[in-house]
Design a protein around this motif. Structure first.
Motif, mmCIF file in Angstrom:
data_model
loop_
_atom_site.group_PDB
_atom_site.id
_atom_site.type_symbol
_atom_site.label_atom_id
_atom_site.label_comp_id
_atom_site.label_asym_id
_atom_site.label_seq_id
_atom_site.Cartn_x
_atom_site.Cartn_y
_atom_site.Cartn_z
ATOM 1 N N HIS A 232 0.852 -1.190 0.000
ATOM 2 C CA HIS A 232 0.000 0.000 0.000
ATOM 3 C C HIS A 232 0.886 1.237 0.000
ATOM 4 O O HIS A 232 1.865 1.326 0.754
ATOM 5 C CB HIS A 232 -0.917 -0.004 1.220
ATOM 6 N N LEU A 233 0.537 2.192 -0.830
ATOM 7 C CA LEU A 233 1.404 3.348 -1.055
ATOM 8 C C LEU A 233 1.627 4.166 0.214
ATOM 9 O O LEU A 233 2.661 4.826 0.363
ATOM 10 C CB LEU A 233 0.818 4.239 -2.158
ATOM 11 N N THR A 234 0.680 4.161 1.144
ATOM 12 C CA THR A 234 0.830 4.952 2.375
ATOM 13 C C THR A 234 1.232 4.096 3.574
ATOM 14 O O THR A 234 1.284 4.596 4.693
ATOM 15 C CB THR A 234 -0.485 5.697 2.686
ATOM 16 N N SER A 238 6.088 1.095 2.254
ATOM 17 C CA SER A 238 6.360 2.156 1.271
ATOM 18 C C SER A 238 7.140 3.306 1.895
ATOM 19 O O SER A 238 8.055 3.866 1.274
ATOM 20 C CB SER A 238 5.041 2.672 0.679
ATOM 21 N N VAL A 239 6.780 3.678 3.129
ATOM 22 C CA VAL A 239 7.484 4.766 3.829
ATOM 23 C C VAL A 239 8.950 4.388 4.044
ATOM 24 O O VAL A 239 9.858 5.184 3.779
ATOM 25 C CB VAL A 239 6.795 5.080 5.180
ATOM 26 N N LEU A 394 6.961 16.861 -5.341
ATOM 27 C CA LEU A 394 6.814 16.261 -4.010
ATOM 28 C C LEU A 394 8.059 15.476 -3.605
ATOM 29 O O LEU A 394 8.489 15.531 -2.444
ATOM 30 C CB LEU A 394 5.585 15.342 -3.985
ATOM 31 N N ILE A 395 8.622 14.744 -4.558
ATOM 32 C CA ILE A 395 9.819 13.950 -4.261
ATOM 33 C C ILE A 395 10.997 14.867 -3.893
ATOM 34 O O ILE A 395 11.757 14.581 -2.956
ATOM 35 C CB ILE A 395 10.197 13.046 -5.447
ATOM 36 N N TYR A 396 11.133 15.988 -4.595
ATOM 37 C CA TYR A 396 12.200 16.930 -4.254
ATOM 38 C C TYR A 396 11.993 17.494 -2.843
ATOM 39 O O TYR A 396 12.955 17.691 -2.092
ATOM 40 C CB TYR A 396 12.250 18.075 -5.264
ATOM 41 N N GLU A 397 10.739 17.752 -2.495
ATOM 42 C CA GLU A 397 10.444 18.245 -1.144
ATOM 43 C C GLU A 397 10.864 17.224 -0.087
ATOM 44 O O GLU A 397 11.289 17.590 1.016
ATOM 45 C CB GLU A 397 8.954 18.566 -1.017
ATOM 46 N N GLU A 407 4.153 12.081 4.421
ATOM 47 C CA GLU A 407 3.384 13.187 3.832
ATOM 48 C C GLU A 407 3.393 13.106 2.305
ATOM 49 O O GLU A 407 2.357 13.267 1.650
ATOM 50 C CB GLU A 407 3.964 14.532 4.274
ATOM 51 N N VAL A 408 4.576 12.885 1.759
ATOM 52 C CA VAL A 408 4.724 12.835 0.299
ATOM 53 C C VAL A 408 3.923 11.681 -0.295
ATOM 54 O O VAL A 408 3.195 11.852 -1.284
ATOM 55 C CB VAL A 408 6.215 12.706 -0.077
#
Length: 766
Positions: A232-234, A238-239, A394-397, A407-408
């Motif tokens: 799952h992406l979240t 994944s984190v 978002l990835i750069y952030e 968050e991203v």
């Protein structure tokens, strides 16, 4: 004479032959021209251009009468970005251009172009489609059951390992990301001791193009715990994957602050200045060994699937579609694909090739079978280029510590995911709780129908025919069932069903009441008599009217974070608004008839329950329309509010119109006496009743006196008559009612002088 006729026939025959020959030459000269468009990002022109010539030669040899022309975009004659080419194709297709018939497109965009290309299984031979049905081809080419395209070529992401450096320090090719990190740190430290600071530990983690997004999904997929189950992406997996990606970039990348690009990665490979490089499998070098990409656990890997599919435009004529199908069939045939594998080392979508001993002498079939491909889809993204730019930002952030990994990933998930309420407990308890509540209410309503068939409660349900009570309860069930359409994904079918259930449910709850009130009108008339004698026809009129309106609407879904039902055109919006507005009109008519029949003794208690139910119905319908038009951006709030309104609307109708009768009417002795009087054909009233009648007549007389100044006004006459109906206690035919009114007026005139200066009190409710 006979010779002359014979010569004439010969001349006609020669003329026909000349015409046929001319027609043949004319058609041979006019070959069907098929236009194709393609983009070369990895030197595909070395394959595509010769293939176009091969087809034209093949067409000539086999008298296909087809000429293939190609517009090829390369880095030298365009911006060189695949995203620009993808956007250009979409613009062309949205304009319904007929300039191109065959399109070479990146396989990640199959869902993006699904509506612009024909279903190839309807145009290509079945045996040809069968070549690609097994393996990954169907995943990269199909949308549902539609073959949007067919694979022309495939390529994969692989890990390139610098053999010289690994052998120098006696290190193995890494199989996990931790091994890659540890090996890189060790070798880089040792090389720096030798003043070699130009070696990059790992390159290719995040590219500055649309495949950079694929790298993120690829890294997360390589971190999975189970085979073929995408995390799952979240979720935590994944984190942690994103944190590892940042750790690798910060610790072993030579320039962690500079984004990678395909050109930069390719340069590192050719200059041999990187220890590990992730790149497409199209490069070969004796100093680098190609292996599968590592994973968090040994045995787990991932590889983005790239390559081109071929699609045929829906805007081409049928003649051109048939010719284009022959072009596509030739380019993706077993013979042509085998030639591409032998001559250029291309990977084909024909899975059986990788079990062929002859082909496996040319390419590493075992390595291909070890690759664990990840097919990136843009199915939930309306504007893929916009999505890519937002993801990159978002990835750069995250990389520059502005936002956390959690968050991203949540923000990326929101861009691709459509939220909805499910009754499955693992998704949310909210859906399960509402499902239990709705199911319980439905069960209670269904079981309560049994009261209609219990003798003890027969009197409670004398207001309507038994069949109409069943229809009214069924209307409550339909209204409540509308709540179930808010579960799951929103589809056009779901939206239409929602409209049908709500509309028909409201009709079945309101029209039986309308039927009773019209047939119970204080003064018999043609309408009330017809309605009384044709109750089912009366109900059918309303159902047919609503059906006609519903058939004129086409529901659709819209929204990015979560979807709602919407209407396509302004005209259809008017129709849907009319459907709800008409229901309000029905209830307003019911309110009017309740006022008119307020004092009719046989239904006096019934109408008092009706008025409360009607007020609730008007309130909830109005509230439903307002909420539906509001811009709620929280999918849970949207679900709760709509379902809560529907539950209250259903319960108000069910409880006030049906359920409370069990308790109120069954124990009402006064009503039982009244029914007995009705059964005895309305026997003579008591003296007390006569006094009440006189008081009522005097009250009407006072009202007559009030309206005397406006006696010539039609509106006043109508108002007076409505008031007279309101105080009438029984249903009378038109003749008797007219006579009674005349006598009442005379009595009032005679008693005018007696009542002068005195006041007669009356209760407007009683």
């Amino acid at each position: 004479m006979k010779i002359f006729i014979f010569k004439k026939e010969i001349r006609y025959f020669e003329l026909i032959l000349y015409l046929l020959f001319f027609f043949y030459l004319n058609n041979v000269g006019k070959a069907i021209s098929i236009n194709a468009i393609a983009f070369s990002s990895r030197n595909e022109e070395r394959v595509i251009l010769p293939l176009v010539n091969d087809f034209n030669e093949y067409s000539l040899q086999n008298n296909l009468n087809i000429t293939l022309k190609l517009d090829l975009y390369t880095k030298s004659n365009s911006t060189g970005y695949m995203s620009d080419y993808g956007s250009m194709l979409e613009i062309l297709l949205r304009k319904k251009t007929k300039d191109y018939d065959v399109y070479f497109y990146e396989n990640i965009h199959t869902t993006r172009y699904k509506s612009f290309f024909v279903d190839l299984k309807e145009w290509l031979p079945k045996e040809h489609i069968a070549l690609y049905e097994k393996g990954i081809s169907s995943y990269s080419c199909m949308y549902g059951s539609k073959w949007v395209g067919i694979p022309f070529s495939f390529y994969y992401n692989v890990l390139y390992s610098n053999k010289e450096l690994l052998n120098k320090y006696n290190k193995n090719i890494p199989r996990t990301w931790n091994e890659l990190l540890e090996t890189s740190i060790y070798i880089l430290d040792e090389e720096r001791k030798l003043n070699n600071t130009e070696i990059d530990g790992y390159e290719g983690l995040f590219c500055n193009d649309e495949y950079g997004i694929c790298s993120i999904y690829e890294f997360i997929y390589s971190s999975r715990e189970k085979e073929r189950v995408y995390p799952h992406l979240t979720g935590d997996i994944s984190v942690n994957a994103l944190k590892m990606m940042k750790k690798i970039r910060d610790k072993i990348s030579l320039d962690p602050g500079i984004p990678s690009s395909n050109d930069l990665i390719y340069k590192k490979l050719t200059e041999e200045k990187a220890l590990f490089v992730k790149y497409w499998d199209t490069y070969s070098s004796p100093k680098y060994e190609k292996t599968i990409i590592p994973g968090m656990k040994e045995g787990m890997s991932a590889s983005c699937l790239g390559g081109f599919n071929l699609g045929i435009s829906v805007y081409s004529s049928d003649e051109k579609k048939l010719a284009a199908a022959k072009v596509v069939t030739y380019m993706t045939s077993e013979e042509t694909q085998k030639r591409l594998v032998y001559n250029y080392g291309f990977y084909s979508g024909i899975i059986k090739f990788y079990r062929d001993d002859e082909i496996c002498k040319v390419i590493n079939c075992r390595f291909i079978r070890m690759i664990q491909p990840l097919i990136q889809s843009s199915s939930n993204v309306k504007d893929y280029f916009d999505y890519y730019l937002k993801c990159k930002s978002l990835i750069y952030e995250f990389l520059y510590n502005i936002k956390s990994a959690s968050e991203v990933l949540n923000q990326i998930y929101d861009m691709t995911h459509i939220y909805f309420i499910s009754y499955k407990s693992e998704d949310s308890l909210l859906g399960l709780v509402f499902m239990i509540i709705l199911s319980t209410i439905l069960l209670v309503i269904l079981l309560s129908l049994s009261f209609l068939f219990i003798r003890k409660f027969e009197f409670s349900y004398i207001f309507l025919p038994k069949s109409f009570w069943i229809l009214l309860v069924f209307g409550c069930i339909l209204t409540l069932s509308t709540s179930f359409t808010y579960f799951g994904r929103v589809t056009p079918t779901n939206c239409t069903l929602r409209l049908i259930l709500l509309s028909y449910g409201t009709i079945l709850c309101s029209v039986p009441l309308l039927y009773k009130l019209i047939s119970n009108f204080p003064e018999e008339n043609k309408i009330s008599i017809w309605v009384k004698n044709h109750k089912y026809s009366f109900l059918l009129i309303f159902i047919i009217f609503d059906t006609i309106l519903i058939m004129r609407t086409v529901s659709n879904q819209y929204g990015q974070l979560f979807q709602k039902c919407g209407i396509i055109t302004a005209f259809q919006k008017i129709i849907v608004f009319s459907l709800f507005f008409i229901k309000v009109i029905y209830y307003l008519i019911i309110l009017f008839l309740i006022f008119v029949e307020w004092n009719i003794e046989t239904t006096q208690h019934d109408v008092r329950f009706l008025i409360v139910s009607v007020y609730f119905s008007i309130f909830f319908i109005t509230l439903f329309i307002i909420i539906h038009q509001s811009r709620l951006n929280d999918y849970k709030a949207y679900f709760i509010i709509h379902d809560f309104i529907l539950i209250l609307f259903t319960l108000s109708n069910y409880v006030l119109l049906y359920f409370l009768r069990i308790f109120h009417f069954s124990d009402n002795k006064e009503e039982e006496l009244m029914i007995k009087e009705l059964i005895n054909n309305f026997k003579e009233s008591s003296n007390e009743e006569k006094i009440k009648k006189k008081r009522s007549q005097k009250s009407i007389g006072i009202l007559d006196e009030i309206y005397k100044p406006k006696a010539h006004s039609n509106i006043s006459n109508i108002s007076l008559k409505i008031i007279q109906y309101h105080y009438n206690k029984s249903i009378k035919n038109s003749t008797s009612f007219s006579n009674t009114t005349t006598k009442t007026k005379k009595t009032n005139e005679d008693s005018d002088t007696e009542s002068s200066g005195s006041s007669i009190g009356f209760n407007p409710i009683d």
